[in-house]
Design a protein around this motif. Structure first.
Motif, PDB file in Angstrom:
ATOM      1  N   ARG A  68       0.846  -1.195   0.000  1.00 60.29           N
ATOM      2  CA  ARG A  68       0.000   0.000   0.000  1.00 60.29           C
ATOM      3  C   ARG A  68       0.880   1.244   0.000  1.00 60.29           C
ATOM      4  NH1 ARG A  68      -2.770   0.990   5.857  1.00 60.29           N
ATOM      5  NH2 ARG A  68      -3.234   2.949   4.826  1.00 60.29           N
TER       6      ARG A  68
ATOM      7  N   VAL B 195      -9.916   5.585  -6.128  1.00 64.65           N
ATOM      8  CA  VAL B 195     -10.312   5.531  -4.721  1.00 64.65           C
ATOM      9  C   VAL B 195      -9.272   6.312  -3.921  1.00 64.65           C
ATOM     10  CG1 VAL B 195     -10.701   4.028  -2.737  1.00 64.65           C
ATOM     11  CG2 VAL B 195     -11.434   3.300  -5.026  1.00 64.65           C
TER      12      VAL B 195
ATOM     13  N   HIS C 226      -7.885   7.548  -0.164  1.00 64.35           N
ATOM     14  CA  HIS C 226      -7.871   7.273   1.276  1.00 64.35           C
ATOM     15  C   HIS C 226      -6.827   8.176   1.919  1.00 64.35           C
ATOM     16  CE1 HIS C 226      -6.474   4.925   4.872  1.00 64.35           C
ATOM     17  NE2 HIS C 226      -7.751   5.103   5.123  1.00 64.35           N
ATOM     18  N   ARG C 227      -7.251   8.925   2.920  1.00 60.53           N
ATOM     19  CA  ARG C 227      -6.344   9.861   3.600  1.00 60.53           C
ATOM     20  C   ARG C 227      -5.961   9.308   4.972  1.00 60.53           C
ATOM     21  NH1 ARG C 227      -8.344  15.805   4.712  1.00 60.53           N
ATOM     22  NH2 ARG C 227      -6.443  16.733   3.987  1.00 60.53           N
TER      23      ARG C 227
ATOM     24  N   ILE D  57      -1.938  10.707   1.404  1.00 60.35           N
ATOM     25  CA  ILE D  57      -3.138  10.348   0.644  1.00 60.35           C
ATOM     26  C   ILE D  57      -2.766   9.211  -0.292  1.00 60.35           C
ATOM     27  CG2 ILE D  57      -4.789  11.080  -1.117  1.00 60.35           C
ATOM     28  CD1 ILE D  57      -4.862  13.808   0.163  1.00 60.35           C
ATOM     29  N   GLU D  58      -3.490   8.111  -0.145  1.00 59.18           N
ATOM     30  CA  GLU D  58      -3.326   6.957  -1.027  1.00 59.18           C
ATOM     31  C   GLU D  58      -4.397   7.048  -2.113  1.00 59.18           C
ATOM     32  OE1 GLU D  58      -1.909   3.454   1.968  1.00 59.18           O
ATOM     33  OE2 GLU D  58      -4.028   3.986   2.008  1.00 59.18           O
TER      34      GLU D  58
ATOM     35  N   THR E 297      -5.840   4.823  -5.253  1.00 54.55           N
ATOM     36  CA  THR E 297      -5.825   3.513  -5.907  1.00 54.55           C
ATOM     37  C   THR E 297      -6.551   3.644  -7.236  1.00 54.55           C
ATOM     38  OG1 THR E 297      -5.878   2.444  -3.739  1.00 54.55           O
ATOM     39  CG2 THR E 297      -6.412   1.072  -5.648  1.00 54.55           C
TER      40      THR E 297
ATOM     41  N   TYR F  24       0.961   4.000   1.811  1.00 53.76           N
ATOM     42  CA  TYR F  24       1.466   4.455   3.108  1.00 53.76           C
ATOM     43  C   TYR F  24       2.739   3.718   3.501  1.00 53.76           C
ATOM     44  CZ  TYR F  24       1.772   5.249   8.108  1.00 53.76           C
ATOM     45  OH  TYR F  24       2.227   5.568   9.365  1.00 53.76           O
TER      46      TYR F  24
END
Length: 126
Positions: free
Chosen positions: A71, A118, A120-121, A107-108, A110, A73
């Protein structure tokens, strides 16, 4: 992911796309994007500098294809954090103010061909 001509996108192009997605997502959240790709003279770097109310945000964006083994992160290791911290320190020096609260986020993003990215923070990531 592929370009308009059907050729596959490289890592840099996917990363640039992810940063654009993250910046648009931040704006949609009501945050102000102040700068993208800040580079400090002593080697520091910050993907996005933003503001959420009075809070200054230094954001690292990591973009991965759906199904990636690691991932985003997890790719923000000690060396990467040091680069981001140097870049953030330089930005704060430019402000000439020490009273502004700040934090580091990741911030990821995808991505998958034909699908909406998508986001994700991870707030206060380090």
């Amino acid at each position: 992911m592929t370009a308009r001509d059907g050729s596959p996108l490289g890592r840099k192009e996917i990363g640039d796309f992810g940063e654009r997605v993250a910046a648009a997502w931040l704006r949609a959240q009501g945050e102000k994007v102040l700068y993208r790709n800040h580079r400090a003279p002593r080697g520091g770097e910050v993907d996005i500098v933003a503001r959420k109310g009075k809070l200054l945000l230094f954001i690292e964006v990591k973009t991965r294809r759906q199904g990636a083994k690691i991932r985003g992160y997890d790719a923000v290791n000690a060396d990467k954090r040091a680069l981001i911290e140097r870049g953030a320190g330089h930005w704060r020096e430019l402000l000439k103010r020490n009273d502004i609260p700040w934090r580091f986020d990741v911030i990821e993003v995808t991505v998958e061909e034909g699908c909406k990215p998508v986001v994700h923070r991870i707030e206060d990531a380090f």
